[in-house]
Design an enzyme around this catalytic site. Structure first.
Site, short mmCIF file in Angstrom:
data_model
loop_
_atom_site.label_atom_id
_atom_site.label_comp_id
_atom_site.label_asym_id
_atom_site.label_seq_id
_atom_site.Cartn_x
_atom_site.Cartn_y
_atom_site.Cartn_z
N LYS A 23 106.20 -17.31 103.60
CA LYS A 23 105.49 -16.33 102.77
C LYS A 23 104.03 -16.75 102.53
CE LYS A 23 106.44 -16.10 98.04
NZ LYS A 23 105.23 -16.09 97.22
N SER A 24 103.82 -18.00 102.15
CA SER A 24 102.45 -18.45 101.86
C SER A 24 101.57 -18.41 103.11
CB SER A 24 102.46 -19.88 101.30
OG SER A 24 103.02 -19.88 100.02
N ARG A 28 98.27 -15.90 103.86
CA ARG A 28 96.98 -16.48 104.24
C ARG A 28 96.55 -16.04 105.63
NH1 ARG A 28 99.15 -19.32 100.46
NH2 ARG A 28 98.01 -20.79 99.13
N SER A 172 97.70 -25.32 91.28
CA SER A 172 98.02 -23.98 91.74
C SER A 172 97.29 -23.69 93.04
CB SER A 172 97.61 -22.93 90.70
OG SER A 172 97.60 -21.65 91.30
N GLN A 174 97.33 -20.90 94.55
CA GLN A 174 96.73 -19.56 94.50
C GLN A 174 95.34 -19.64 93.90
OE1 GLN A 174 99.48 -16.97 92.50
NE2 GLN A 174 101.05 -17.21 94.07
N ASP A 324 108.74 -23.43 93.90
CA ASP A 324 109.48 -22.17 94.04
C ASP A 324 110.98 -22.38 94.21
OD1 ASP A 324 107.22 -20.63 93.79
OD2 ASP A 324 106.90 -20.42 95.95
N LYS A 351 106.21 -17.67 86.48
CA LYS A 351 106.50 -17.15 87.82
C LYS A 351 106.95 -15.68 87.70
CE LYS A 351 105.27 -20.81 89.96
NZ LYS A 351 104.06 -20.75 90.78
N ARG A 397 113.93 -14.73 93.61
CA ARG A 397 114.56 -16.05 93.81
C ARG A 397 115.74 -16.26 92.87
NH1 ARG A 397 111.40 -17.78 97.72
NH2 ARG A 397 109.15 -17.62 97.51
C1 S3P Z 1 101.81 -19.73 96.35
C2 S3P Z 1 101.59 -20.68 95.37
C3 S3P Z 1 102.53 -20.92 94.26
C4 S3P Z 1 103.90 -20.33 94.56
C5 S3P Z 1 103.83 -18.94 95.13
C6 S3P Z 1 103.02 -18.91 96.41
C7 S3P Z 1 100.78 -19.55 97.40
O1 S3P Z 1 102.02 -20.33 93.09
O2 S3P Z 1 104.67 -20.34 93.39
O3 S3P Z 1 105.12 -18.44 95.41
O4 S3P Z 1 101.08 -18.94 98.44
O5 S3P Z 1 99.66 -20.04 97.19
P1 S3P Z 1 100.93 -21.06 92.14
O6 S3P Z 1 99.66 -21.15 92.88
O7 S3P Z 1 100.81 -20.16 90.96
O8 S3P Z 1 101.53 -22.38 91.81
#
Ligand code: S3P
Length: 440
Positions: A23-24, A28, A172, A174, A324, A351, A397
């Site tokens: 997913k991440s 990106r 984080s 994100q 996660d 979350k 989840r």
């Molecule tokens: C993610 C970062 C995490 C994670 C999320 C995806 C990302 O969040 O919990 O499912 O793709 O950068 P945080 O940046 O809030 O920790």
């Protein structure tokens, strides 16, 4: 709303599984492709509830893409080649905080105006953590009492952003990614330091694209302009999502006689905390590294049923590396002998749901001894739990973790709002079903 009922497994799980892309990395790759120049081709792209809003946003920003099977093609025109909308578009991010936070950084870098909004659940997620440092860089962005909707005004191309030296209050990826995106349009270096090792996919992909990045100290990243004239398009196959793999690992650990092999799973060390956790509990888990793609390690995982798992204590940086995976981990903890304690995990309250409360209340509903702590939880495991109907509280989840708990319950577990699973793993129920040998 569709319910998902998982009856207890009466025979072993068995199978070889290829998971959808991480997913991440999917988020990106799709977004970063838009700032490169040329055609990016991203195979094994995760087509799910969390990535669709991002694709729609690209469309609204006139960035062309096609999804053919699982191959996403994006036609990038560089950061400065994007058409300027006459009226700011409203970009709906659905339930996806990643979409909202990464888009905010992207729009900041491109200088484009927009409104970013999302579901009621997403409107509850904290956004000041991106708007405050973005404002410090000179980004014209406003939040709504610390939350979405976010409003970005246009920024003239001739007015660059300011570089930033910033210590993130929470680890984080994100936030880090939103700021690194904005840093692409800054006239000086940006240096970000985090309190822990958040996932570093942005660093790895940016480096492959030709962005001048360095890592001068642990948990620190620096972007130093100028950028090359063109950033290189992305052409790769995404490794399978290790966060989705976690649910299948739990399934195999719980059901006597089981053995599952998961092929080509992402093994980035900032994401493997869950593998370390189950290994520390005694899990029969074999990790076979196979290589790297765009700096991202991947490999096969083989997991077997493990009787006699034992409880552990998880805290500190370990939490960040499995942030996660706590819903899945809680089910392993419920099966393990003795006590499992999670500390330093207050971030779980921010979350898709308050995951500390969500995990503990649902474990208690199944008859498992569980207690919430301000920054984590305590579980006393090792006894069989009952089945029953549970709602996932709008959290994909939580839905998958407790669906898997049904495999080892005394009677079926029904997740009443199972549609939410399609946010990150639309084929979850089908994949789990295909591994069962006790059902037609
Ligand atoms: C993610 C970062 C995490 C994670 C999320 C995806 C990302 O969040 O919990 O499912 O793709 O950068 P945080 O940046 O809030 O920790």
């Amino acid at each position: 709303m569709t319910a998902l009922t998982v009856p207890p497994a009466t025979t072993p799980l068995d199978g070889e599984i290829h998971l959808p892309g991480d997913k991440s990395l999917s988020h990106r790759a799709a977004l970063f492709a838009a700032i490169t120049t040329g055609e990016s081709r991203i195979a094994n792209f995760l087509d799910a509830g969390v990535t669709r809003p991002l694709l729609r946003a690209l469309q609204n920003l006139s960035i062309p893409w096609e999804l053919t099977g699982d191959v996403l093609t994006v036609h990038g025109r560089g950061l400065t080649g994007l058409p300027r909308p006459v009226t700011p578009p409203t970009l709906h991010c659905g339930h996806s905080a990643t979409t909202m936070r990464l888009l905010a950084g992207f729009l900041a870098a491109a200088g484009l105006p927009a409104v970013l909004d999302g579901s009621p659940g997403l409107r509850r997620r904290p956004m000041r953590r991106i708007t405050a440092p973005l404002q410090a860089m000179g980004v014209p962005i406003e939040d709504t009492d610390g939350h979405a909707p976010l409003r970005l005004a246009a920024r003239p191309a001739a007015r660059p952003l300011r570089g930033l030296t910033y210590r993130l209050p929470v680890a984080s990826a994100q936030v880090k990614t939103a700021l690194l995106l904005a840093a692409l349009a800054a006239d000086g270096p940006t240096t970000l330091t985090e309190p822990g090792p958040s996932r570093d996919h942005t660093e790895r992909l940016f480096t492959a694209m030709g962005v001048p990045l360095s890592r001068p100290a642990p948990h620190t990243v620096r972007l130093t302009p100028p950028l090359p004239e063109r950033l290189l398009p992305l052409r790769f196959t995404l490794p399978g999502d290790i966060s989705s793999a976690a649910f299948l690992i739990v399934a195999a650990l719980l059901v006597p006689g089981s053995r599952l092999t998961l092929r080509n799973v992402l093994l980035n060390p900032t994401r493997t905390g869950f593998l370390d956790a189950v290994a520390a509990m005694g899990a029969r888990l074999t990790v076979t590294p196979l290589g790297k793609t765009y700096g991202e390690p991947f490999g096969d995982l083989t997991v077997e049923h493990t009787p006699g798992l034992h409880g552990i204590t998880v805290g500190g940086d370990w939490v960040v590396r499995m942030v996660d995976e706590f819903p899945a981990f809680a089910i392993v903890a419920a099966a393990a002998q003795g006590e499992t304690v999670v500390r330093d995990a207050a971030e779980l309250r921010h979350k898709e749901s308050d995951r500390i409360a969500a995990i503990v209340s649902r474990l208690q509903a199944l008859g498992v001894a569980a207690e919430a702590l301000p920054d984590g939880f305590r579980i006393r495991g090792g006894r069989r739990w009952r089945g029953g109907a549970l709602d996932a509280g709008g959290d994909h989840r939580i839905a998958m973790a407790f669906a898997v708990a049904g495999l080892a319950a005394e009677s079926p577990v029904t997740i009443t709002d199972a549609d939410i699973i399609a946010q990150s793993f639309p084929s979850f129920a089908a994949v789990l079903q295909a591994c069962r040998t006790d059902q037609p």
